[in-house]
Design a protein around this motif. Sequence first.
Motif, PDB file in Angstrom:
ATOM      1  N   ASP A   1     -10.446  73.310 -60.085  1.00  0.00           N
ATOM      2  CA  ASP A   1      -9.703  74.477 -60.565  1.00  0.00           C
ATOM      3  C   ASP A   1     -10.572  75.718 -60.765  1.00  0.00           C
ATOM      4  OD1 ASP A   1      -7.319  72.956 -60.706  1.00  0.00           O
ATOM      5  OD2 ASP A   1      -7.971  72.152 -62.655  1.00  0.00           O
ATOM      6  N   ASP A   2     -11.806  75.652 -60.326  1.00  0.00           N
ATOM      7  CA  ASP A   2     -12.723  76.776 -60.540  1.00  0.00           C
ATOM      8  C   ASP A   2     -13.295  77.207 -59.185  1.00  0.00           C
ATOM      9  OD1 ASP A   2     -14.681  78.588 -61.281  1.00  0.00           O
ATOM     10  OD2 ASP A   2     -15.174  77.489 -63.118  1.00  0.00           O
ATOM     11  N   MET A   3     -12.646  78.232 -58.573  1.00  0.00           N
ATOM     12  CA  MET A   3     -13.053  78.692 -57.241  1.00  0.00           C
ATOM     13  C   MET A   3     -14.448  79.306 -57.256  1.00  0.00           C
ATOM     14  SD  MET A   3     -10.736  77.885 -55.123  1.00  0.00           S
ATOM     15  CE  MET A   3     -11.321  78.863 -53.745  1.00  0.00           C
ATOM     16  N   GLN A   4     -14.803  79.973 -58.355  1.00  0.00           N
ATOM     17  CA  GLN A   4     -16.116  80.602 -58.416  1.00  0.00           C
ATOM     18  C   GLN A   4     -17.223  79.559 -58.377  1.00  0.00           C
ATOM     19  OE1 GLN A   4     -16.631  83.341 -61.651  1.00  0.00           O
ATOM     20  NE2 GLN A   4     -18.783  83.727 -61.192  1.00  0.00           N
ATOM     21  N   LYS A   5     -17.077  78.483 -59.147  1.00  0.00           N
ATOM     22  CA  LYS A   5     -18.091  77.422 -59.144  1.00  0.00           C
ATOM     23  C   LYS A   5     -18.115  76.697 -57.802  1.00  0.00           C
ATOM     24  CE  LYS A   5     -18.402  76.580 -64.113  1.00  0.00           C
ATOM     25  NZ  LYS A   5     -18.319  75.580 -65.200  1.00  0.00           N
ATOM     26  N   GLN A   6     -16.955  76.573 -57.163  1.00  0.00           N
ATOM     27  CA  GLN A   6     -16.909  75.977 -55.822  1.00  0.00           C
ATOM     28  C   GLN A   6     -17.774  76.786 -54.858  1.00  0.00           C
ATOM     29  OE1 GLN A   6     -13.225  75.013 -53.895  1.00  0.00           O
ATOM     30  NE2 GLN A   6     -12.312  74.119 -55.739  1.00  0.00           N
TER      31      GLN A   6
END
Length: 620
Positions: A428-433
């Motif tokens: 649920d965390d695109m930035q961390k992806q």
Amino acid sequence: MNNTTDNKNMIYFLVISMAVLAIYQFFVFGPQQKKREAAMQVAAAASSSAAAKGLPLGGVSTTLTREQALATSPRITISTPSLKGSIALKGALLDDLYMIKYDQTVEKKNDPVELLTPAGAKNAYYVQSAYFAQNVPGMPDNNTVWTQTGGSVLSPGHPVVLSYDNGTGLTFTRTLSIDANYMITEDDAVTNTGAAPVSFQPFSVVMRSGMPADAGKNAVVHEGAIATYSKTMDKPKLGDYRTASLKYKDMAKPKDGKALESQDSVGGWYGITDKYWMAAVIPNQTQAVSYTAKAIVTDGVPVFRSGYVDAPVTVAPGQTWKAQSHVFAGAKQNTQLQAYEDSLHIPRFHWAVDWGMLSIITYPMYWLLDKLYAFLGNFGFAILALTVIVKVVFYPLAHRSYESMTKMRQVQDRLKPKLDAIKKRFPDDMQKQQEATMALYQEEKVNPMAGLGGCLPMLLQIPVFWSLYKVLQLAIEMRHAPFFGWINDLSAPDSTTIINLFGLLPFDPATVPLIGTILAGPLHIGVVAILYGCSMWLSQQMTPMTGVDPMQKKMMAFMPLMLTFFMAHVAVGLIIYWIWSNILTILQQYSIMHRLKVSNPIDTGFQKLGEMMNKGKKAA
């Protein structure tokens, strides 16, 4: 009480009526009146300006039928292998012309395209050559009836002679000659038998009333006024000439319509052109002229004018002035235009065909297509052959581009398990992806933008493919050219439609009540358009989307479907070019992906098909 109520109602009615009238006056009638007044002012100013240049002003647009307009003047017949029609002795107008080598439709033969329409008829379109003079009575205009004094039918090798005596010492003589194609030669002479010198200005102009029905449908090829003029008046050379053009819609604006007005040139040529046809007036190439291209809008109807006025001429008593000019009226065949350019020394006459800003590419491509057509004898085959040649020329660039993107896809396939693990770790965390993905690329020493670098060679091909697209739009050879099966006109949209199962069901979708216009319009999807959509989808699947945003990928997935509907209304010849181009791209991509052992839709499809067949055999 009833009277009081009735009086109140009457007062309310009058108040509301006055309010409605006031609103209508302010928002509707007032603006319309202002627009009409502005249009009249523009028309008046334009008329005054036109008169100063010796351009004719009236007699263009009425409600006469073509037959009625023809009957208003005695006529001289025109008969050549390319043209048929007549010249009106009233005004000495070239205003009745058909191109007998070109039919209006494929279905109906011996129904030639109408080029010029008689003066006085609706949508009049004609050429006038006459004289303008101040304080000289009896100068011929579009109401002057000339006398036929020589010849009977204007045909190749058989000129006709017209004459007019104004009764005040001036005799006008015009000898008209015509070739087997589309060029008319005018030899004019004015003899002064009076006691005083006479000054006048010869002019020649193409006039057209109303916007053509299909104007603006083709945004790629110019339609409207065209002028080739010299930038200098001092012995201009070929390189000193330029070609300017104005679109119908831009000229027809009542207030701020574009115009070329009071421009000076030596020679050149000036006319009105459509996609395939043109009427143009051509002065003597050593003559100083002032040219004009503009439209005058009256009652909402634009009247287009494109022509030139010679420098003032003075004829002394007992002297005769002579001059020669030309009129072109016909099809814009490149080879014929080139021949006229060479034989009559008409600068840039082949620019009657709209080669565009990329003419350095477009013109050679047209030349090659024309040679292929002459060799293969079928314009459809010529399109296929030209596409192959272009693909071969750009093969090294395209190969490098596709190979670069495919190698990047190969890397991504190798890293796919790790990339999937990152998505599971941060669902649920695109930035961390993205941060984890970039860290993985750095660890593996992979540049995710390397695949995009392969796009640069592809960008270099865009001007060439755009030029090829334009060539297919302007090529008159594609008009009514057959290919195979039901395709009998490469310049027209596909006639088949999925609505009636491509003709298997015996009905015309256009005749269906209420929805016929929709079925025959936006939902008209033919065989060729469907083939194009399939070829684009497979080509898209074969092209690695490395470094492309997921949202953009989803949007691009809809492109084949959207373009299928769009291409359904495009000329079949253009769609055939795109289908064949897509097929060649697919084959090229397949060879690269197969060699680099990268998964691709074709191998995957055959593999699944084989598995299904094996299951069927085992079940049997």
